[in-house]
Design a protein around this motif. Structure first.
Motif, PDB file in Angstrom:
ATOM      1  N   VAL A 123     -43.778  29.961   6.532  1.00 40.41           N
ATOM      2  CA  VAL A 123     -43.304  30.180   5.175  1.00 40.41           C
ATOM      3  C   VAL A 123     -44.496  30.569   4.298  1.00 40.41           C
ATOM      4  CG1 VAL A 123     -42.146  29.092   3.211  1.00 40.41           C
ATOM      5  CG2 VAL A 123     -41.566  28.380   5.540  1.00 40.41           C
ATOM      6  N   PRO A 124     -44.394  31.655   3.530  1.00 43.74           N
ATOM      7  CA  PRO A 124     -45.476  31.992   2.608  1.00 43.74           C
ATOM      8  C   PRO A 124     -45.653  30.880   1.563  1.00 43.74           C
ATOM      9  CG  PRO A 124     -43.891  33.812   2.775  1.00 43.74           C
ATOM     10  CD  PRO A 124     -43.292  32.625   3.469  1.00 43.74           C
ATOM     11  N   CYS A 125     -46.893  30.635   1.174  1.00 47.04           N
ATOM     12  CA  CYS A 125     -47.147  29.628   0.138  1.00 47.04           C
ATOM     13  C   CYS A 125     -48.411  29.989  -0.620  1.00 47.04           C
ATOM     14  CB  CYS A 125     -47.263  28.228   0.746  1.00 47.04           C
ATOM     15  SG  CYS A 125     -48.737  27.919   1.733  1.00 47.04           S
ATOM     16  N   ARG A 126     -48.600  29.347  -1.747  1.00 47.29           N
ATOM     17  CA  ARG A 126     -49.864  29.480  -2.464  1.00 47.29           C
ATOM     18  C   ARG A 126     -50.883  28.614  -1.730  1.00 47.29           C
ATOM     19  NH1 ARG A 126     -48.592  27.831  -8.551  1.00 47.29           N
ATOM     20  NH2 ARG A 126     -48.094  25.937  -7.407  1.00 47.29           N
ATOM     21  N   PRO A 127     -52.144  29.055  -1.661  1.00 47.59           N
ATOM     22  CA  PRO A 127     -53.147  28.206  -1.019  1.00 47.59           C
ATOM     23  C   PRO A 127     -53.193  26.803  -1.620  1.00 47.59           C
ATOM     24  CG  PRO A 127     -54.061  30.365  -1.438  1.00 47.59           C
ATOM     25  CD  PRO A 127     -52.707  30.323  -2.119  1.00 47.59           C
ATOM     26  N   SER A 128     -53.078  26.707  -2.938  1.00 49.68           N
ATOM     27  CA  SER A 128     -53.163  25.389  -3.588  1.00 49.68           C
ATOM     28  C   SER A 128     -52.049  24.461  -3.125  1.00 49.68           C
ATOM     29  CB  SER A 128     -53.137  25.534  -5.107  1.00 49.68           C
ATOM     30  OG  SER A 128     -51.949  26.193  -5.526  1.00 49.68           O
ATOM     31  N   ASP A 129     -50.833  24.970  -2.962  1.00 49.19           N
ATOM     32  CA  ASP A 129     -49.738  24.130  -2.473  1.00 49.19           C
ATOM     33  C   ASP A 129     -49.982  23.721  -1.024  1.00 49.19           C
ATOM     34  OD1 ASP A 129     -48.309  24.179  -4.879  1.00 49.19           O
ATOM     35  OD2 ASP A 129     -47.272  26.032  -4.326  1.00 49.19           O
ATOM     36  N   GLY A 130     -50.483  24.655  -0.231  1.00 45.25           N
ATOM     37  CA  GLY A 130     -50.797  24.333   1.158  1.00 45.25           C
ATOM     38  C   GLY A 130     -51.857  23.245   1.258  1.00 45.25           C
ATOM     39  N   PHE A 131     -52.911  23.351   0.440  1.00 45.60           N
ATOM     40  CA  PHE A 131     -53.976  22.348   0.466  1.00 45.60           C
ATOM     41  C   PHE A 131     -53.449  20.982   0.032  1.00 45.60           C
ATOM     42  CE2 PHE A 131     -57.051  25.954  -0.905  1.00 45.60           C
ATOM     43  CZ  PHE A 131     -57.059  26.475   0.379  1.00 45.60           C
ATOM     44  N   ALA A 132     -52.713  20.957  -1.076  1.00 42.60           N
ATOM     45  CA  ALA A 132     -52.200  19.689  -1.611  1.00 42.60           C
ATOM     46  C   ALA A 132     -51.279  19.006  -0.594  1.00 42.60           C
ATOM     47  CB  ALA A 132     -51.474  19.921  -2.932  1.00 42.60           C
ATOM     48  N   LEU A 133     -50.467  19.795   0.099  1.00 47.30           N
ATOM     49  CA  LEU A 133     -49.578  19.222   1.105  1.00 47.30           C
ATOM     50  C   LEU A 133     -50.361  18.783   2.338  1.00 47.30           C
ATOM     51  CD1 LEU A 133     -46.691  18.546   1.936  1.00 47.30           C
ATOM     52  CD2 LEU A 133     -46.500  20.887   2.828  1.00 47.30           C
ATOM     53  N   ALA A 134     -51.262  19.627   2.819  1.00 45.39           N
ATOM     54  CA  ALA A 134     -52.040  19.316   4.027  1.00 45.39           C
ATOM     55  C   ALA A 134     -52.817  18.017   3.876  1.00 45.39           C
ATOM     56  CB  ALA A 134     -52.996  20.464   4.348  1.00 45.39           C
TER      57      ALA A 134
END
Length: 159
Positions: A123-134
């Motif tokens: 799923v495409p995402c913003r890097p910031s959302d990916g980092f916060a979730l990871a």
């Protein structure tokens, strides 16, 4: 880690044309704020030598969310990314990787790879959302960066 290989070639919209691209594992090491800029910088560092660093500007709320997750500081109520992480857990969805796949007009392109009984999805995402979730997942989710993207963001040559 079980499940799909996070270093496998991505299949999402940001996939490079060359599936043999080299991927580098990185970790979020800190969030920086340099006044008078209103944008925090998320600092990623390559896990293995030469340990290049990349600074990615994010919005203030996203930078705050990442800083909370990185410091493992509890909040009185779940922030959005913690809520999303909890929903994924309750629905049996694993987050396999966050990938930074491209830089387009100065914007970093990212994708989130998930897996569940329903299959594997990107799923495409913003890097910031990916980092916060990871940063909120257990076990930790790898952040992988296409080598050429890391080179461009760090301003250095690959090792």
């Amino acid at each position: 880690m079980t499940g799909p290989d996070p270093l496998a070639a991505p299949t999402g919209s940001g996939a490079p044309a060359d599936p043999a691209s080299i991927w580098r594992v990185a970790t979020v090491v800190r969030v920086e704020m340099h006044l008078p800029s209103q944008y925090p910088l998320v600092v990623l560092q390559e896990v293995v030598p030469p340990q290049r660093q990349a600074r990615i500007p994010v919005g203030l709320p996203e930078g705050t969310a990442i800083a909370y997750a990185l410091s493992r500081r509890p909040t009185p109520r779940p922030l959005t990314h913690q809520l999303f992480s909890d929903v994924l857990d309750r629905h049996g969805v694993s987050v396999e990787a966050v990938r930074l796949t491209a830089v387009v007009e100065g914007n970093v392109v990212a994708e989130l790879e998930t897996s569940s009984r329903a299959g594997r999805h990107v799923v495409p995402c913003r890097p910031s959302d990916g980092f916060a979730l990871a940063l909120r997942r257990q076990p930790p989710v790898p952040i992988v960066v296409a080598d050429w993207v890391l080179t461009e963001l760090s301003g250095s040559q690959p090792g």
